[in-house]
Design an enzyme around this catalytic site. Sequence first.
Site, PDB file in Angstrom:
ATOM      1  N   PRO A  43     -25.524  45.379  11.034  1.00  0.00           N
ATOM      2  CA  PRO A  43     -25.936  45.397   9.625  1.00  0.00           C
ATOM      3  C   PRO A  43     -26.880  44.240   9.317  1.00  0.00           C
ATOM      4  O   PRO A  43     -26.769  43.157   9.907  1.00  0.00           O
ATOM      5  CB  PRO A  43     -24.621  45.237   8.857  1.00  0.00           C
ATOM      6  CG  PRO A  43     -23.547  45.592   9.829  1.00  0.00           C
ATOM      7  CD  PRO A  43     -24.063  45.204  11.175  1.00  0.00           C
ATOM      8  N   LYS A  44     -27.819  44.476   8.422  1.00  0.00           N
ATOM      9  CA  LYS A  44     -28.674  43.404   7.909  1.00  0.00           C
ATOM     10  C   LYS A  44     -28.104  42.969   6.566  1.00  0.00           C
ATOM     11  O   LYS A  44     -28.075  43.732   5.611  1.00  0.00           O
ATOM     12  CB  LYS A  44     -30.119  43.867   7.737  1.00  0.00           C
ATOM     13  CG  LYS A  44     -31.038  42.736   7.293  1.00  0.00           C
ATOM     14  CD  LYS A  44     -32.424  43.210   6.989  1.00  0.00           C
ATOM     15  CE  LYS A  44     -33.304  42.006   6.647  1.00  0.00           C
ATOM     16  NZ  LYS A  44     -32.767  41.213   5.505  1.00  0.00           N
ATOM     17  N   TRP A  45     -27.645  41.714   6.504  1.00  0.00           N
ATOM     18  CA  TRP A  45     -26.921  41.227   5.337  1.00  0.00           C
ATOM     19  C   TRP A  45     -27.864  40.579   4.324  1.00  0.00           C
ATOM     20  O   TRP A  45     -28.900  40.020   4.679  1.00  0.00           O
ATOM     21  CB  TRP A  45     -25.869  40.206   5.778  1.00  0.00           C
ATOM     22  CG  TRP A  45     -24.958  40.725   6.834  1.00  0.00           C
ATOM     23  CD1 TRP A  45     -25.033  40.505   8.178  1.00  0.00           C
ATOM     24  CD2 TRP A  45     -23.835  41.597   6.641  1.00  0.00           C
ATOM     25  NE1 TRP A  45     -24.024  41.169   8.828  1.00  0.00           N
ATOM     26  CE2 TRP A  45     -23.281  41.852   7.917  1.00  0.00           C
ATOM     27  CE3 TRP A  45     -23.246  42.187   5.519  1.00  0.00           C
ATOM     28  CZ2 TRP A  45     -22.169  42.667   8.090  1.00  0.00           C
ATOM     29  CZ3 TRP A  45     -22.139  42.993   5.683  1.00  0.00           C
ATOM     30  CH2 TRP A  45     -21.608  43.215   6.961  1.00  0.00           C
ATOM     31  N   GLU A 190     -28.547  45.403   3.462  1.00  0.00           N
ATOM     32  CA  GLU A 190     -29.932  45.757   3.142  1.00  0.00           C
ATOM     33  C   GLU A 190     -30.529  46.758   4.126  1.00  0.00           C
ATOM     34  O   GLU A 190     -31.562  47.359   3.839  1.00  0.00           O
ATOM     35  CB  GLU A 190     -30.807  44.510   3.146  1.00  0.00           C
ATOM     36  CG  GLU A 190     -30.514  43.530   2.047  1.00  0.00           C
ATOM     37  CD  GLU A 190     -31.525  42.403   2.025  1.00  0.00           C
ATOM     38  OE1 GLU A 190     -31.987  42.081   0.930  1.00  0.00           O
ATOM     39  OE2 GLU A 190     -31.871  41.862   3.096  1.00  0.00           O
TER      40      GLU A 190
END
Length: 340
Positions: A43-45, A190
């Site tokens: 995941p892109k945080w 994101e």
Amino acid sequence: MVEYPDGGTTVWKRSGVTWTLPEPMLTTPVPTPDLPPGWAGEPKWDGFRALLHTDSGRMVLRSRRGTEMAPAFPDIAAAAVQLPDATALDGELVVREHDRLAFERLQNRLQRHSSAAARVAEEWPAHFIAFDLLRLSGTDTTGWPYKRRRAALESMFTARRLAAPWTLSPSTTNPDTVREWLTWTSVGVEGVVLKRLNEPYRPAARGWRKYKVRETTEALVGAITGPLSAPRTLLLGRYDDQERLQFIGRTTTLPHTAGTALAGLLTPARAGHPWIGWSFSAGWGSRETLDVTLVEPDLVVEVGADVARDAAGRWRHPARWHRLRTDLAPSDVPRATGCT
């Protein structure tokens, strides 16, 4: 430990071994989240990218651009004792508010130091989401393939029984799981980052892939930068439930064809424009103000915006131009939510 006078690279020397905190490995944007064979996804945080290193009881916490952030995050510094000595991590600093990641709280924390930093840390504690391992107990791991670094990172979390503020970012080789993560935007994901399983950690190289979730939506043009005959960017608005036109974001620089098409449709603002007297910043968090020309908010455009928003509901990053929507009236545009 030796620090260069310019405050940049930090070098550790221990038992004849020299180790330098590297620059972060970077990403290249891609148009789809497809996960190829031999790759893993994470995941892109919605937070601050950070490199963290602890050595002999001292922690260094660097931003992507090399800024030292440890004074603003005493809670992270205090928790560094949980990590093995001479260990470095790559990850994301985040602050949670209720059931989501609150970037605006994180941004506020970066401005605090000393006693003020300690007070705000109690109210809005930070978390470090680790997604890569650069050094482990004095061993440089950047030359290891991602698959081995990931296994070592997971083993470290298990062996040390790491607890908050330390969080291990998920990683998967399952494309279906990657697609599921893209539905987590409401809690602060994101997009996704894709990494080759057999690739070493290459400082400053754009070896990873990044896919960001974007939504296509409509907004009203309330102002422009550049002349009316050749607008450069659009300042976008939506009406709220009290019929007030709220600013929600700005576009990237328009394609030449878009500027030409808009030029004949923009009407200079009449007396009583709702944004008279307002000032607009050049970007989220910027103090630079824009020179804008107000226009009548009667033109609808379609744009692509990513999911990152501030506490007021405005887009943090510029939206991308898609097309004119002369088939829509201002009343067809979605309502502003949360903007003040």
